[in-house]
Design a protein around this motif. Structure first.
Motif, short mmCIF file in Angstrom:
data_model
loop_
_atom_site.label_atom_id
_atom_site.label_comp_id
_atom_site.label_asym_id
_atom_site.label_seq_id
_atom_site.Cartn_x
_atom_site.Cartn_y
_atom_site.Cartn_z
N THR A 39 -7.15 -0.82 1.20
CA THR A 39 -6.99 -2.21 1.15
C THR A 39 -7.53 -2.96 -0.16
O THR A 39 -8.24 -2.29 -0.61
N TYR A 40 -6.80 -3.88 -0.30
CA TYR A 40 -7.17 -4.87 -1.41
C TYR A 40 -8.14 -6.02 -1.14
O TYR A 40 -8.20 -6.90 -1.97
N PRO A 47 -6.39 -0.79 -5.03
CA PRO A 47 -7.09 -0.83 -3.75
C PRO A 47 -8.58 -0.48 -3.80
O PRO A 47 -9.29 -0.09 -4.76
N ILE A 81 0.81 -1.12 -0.04
CA ILE A 81 -0.02 0.12 -0.16
C ILE A 81 0.99 1.30 0.22
O ILE A 81 1.87 1.51 0.69
N ARG A 110 -9.84 4.17 -1.03
CA ARG A 110 -8.73 4.94 -1.59
C ARG A 110 -8.99 6.54 -1.10
O ARG A 110 -10.07 7.13 -0.99
#
Length: 240
Positions: A103-104, A157, A93, A162
């Motif tokens: 986050t993914y 992400p 990140i 984002r």
């Protein structure tokens, strides 16, 4: 969310279809898909034989299955998870560009929505005009389809996480990402495994704005393509 298509090794467009490859009806190469033969044939512990020239990364099927005997379909609820293999390395990140909360990993509500959408698509495709009956439980003359979507790898992400999302900025990626499709087909009366496959679907390699709205539309399009091709594969296999 994620845009799902697939590309044959060596080039050319390939829909994200599992069962077409499982039944050995189509292939990426110019050679027709077929079960391996002879003493060196690769076989699973369930007695499934490797399908050569499959359009999938990996597929196996039981020899001598009379697919015409199956007129009913029972779809288990599709499992959609953020699970990854043990050797998976998550993307780093960029806190300055993406923000501290980037986050993914998809939230549980998004995973549940993907599972529900698959069930809706199945009901739309296998309607009263089709030759197969959707049933609420396994039984005689029934195929049980267990499918899963896992190892989801986003190219950016999650949109709502984002920094660009809150600042009205835009994020562009070459593709939306990829996810692993897994499928097992069983006999509804005996529980015998008739076929199984694994395949990674990947997004189009073209730069575009990465947003939840457009990617969700792509998910629904791919689901419809998969279920339609599954229906056609069953019809073709039963006619042989």
């Amino acid at each position: 969310m994620i845009r799902m298509t697939n590309v044959c090794k060596g080039g050319g467009f390939l829909k994200a279809v599992i069962v077409m490859g499982i039944l050995g009806l189509t292939a990426c190469s110019s050679e027709p898909a077929s079960l391996q033969q002879g003493p060196d044939a690769e076989m699973t512990k369930e007695g499934l034989v490797r399908v050569d020239h499959s359009k999938l990364d990996l597929s196996y099927a039981r020899p001598d299955v009379n697919w015409a005997n199956y007129t009913k379909l029972y779809f288990e609820p599709v499992k959609v998870t953020n699970d990854h293999p043990a050797d998976y390395q998550p993307p780093k990140i960029d806190k300055r560009a993406d923000g501290l909360n980037a986050t993914y990993e998809l939230p549980q509500e998004a995973l549940a929505k993907m599972s529900e959408q698959f069930s809706l698509t199945v009901k739309e495709v296998f309607n009263s005009e089709q030759p197969f009956e959707l049933v609420a439980q396994p039984g005689p003359n029934t195929l049980v389809i267990e499918a899963a979507v896992t190892d989801i790898r986003l190219s950016a992400p999650l949109e709502s996480s984002r920094r660009s999302f809150s600042s009205m900025g835009r994020t562009y990626t070459e593709n939306s990402g990829s996810m692993m499709l897994l499928a097992v087909i069983k006999d509804g009366e005996t529980g015998e495994v008739l076929a199984k496959a694994a395949d990674r679907g990947q997004g189009f390699n073209q730069w575009s704005q990465n947003t939840q709205v457009f990617n969700w539309g792509d998910v629904k399009t791919v689901y419809r393509s998969w279920v339609n091709d599954f229906k056609n594969a069953l019809m073709n296999a039963g006619a042989e």
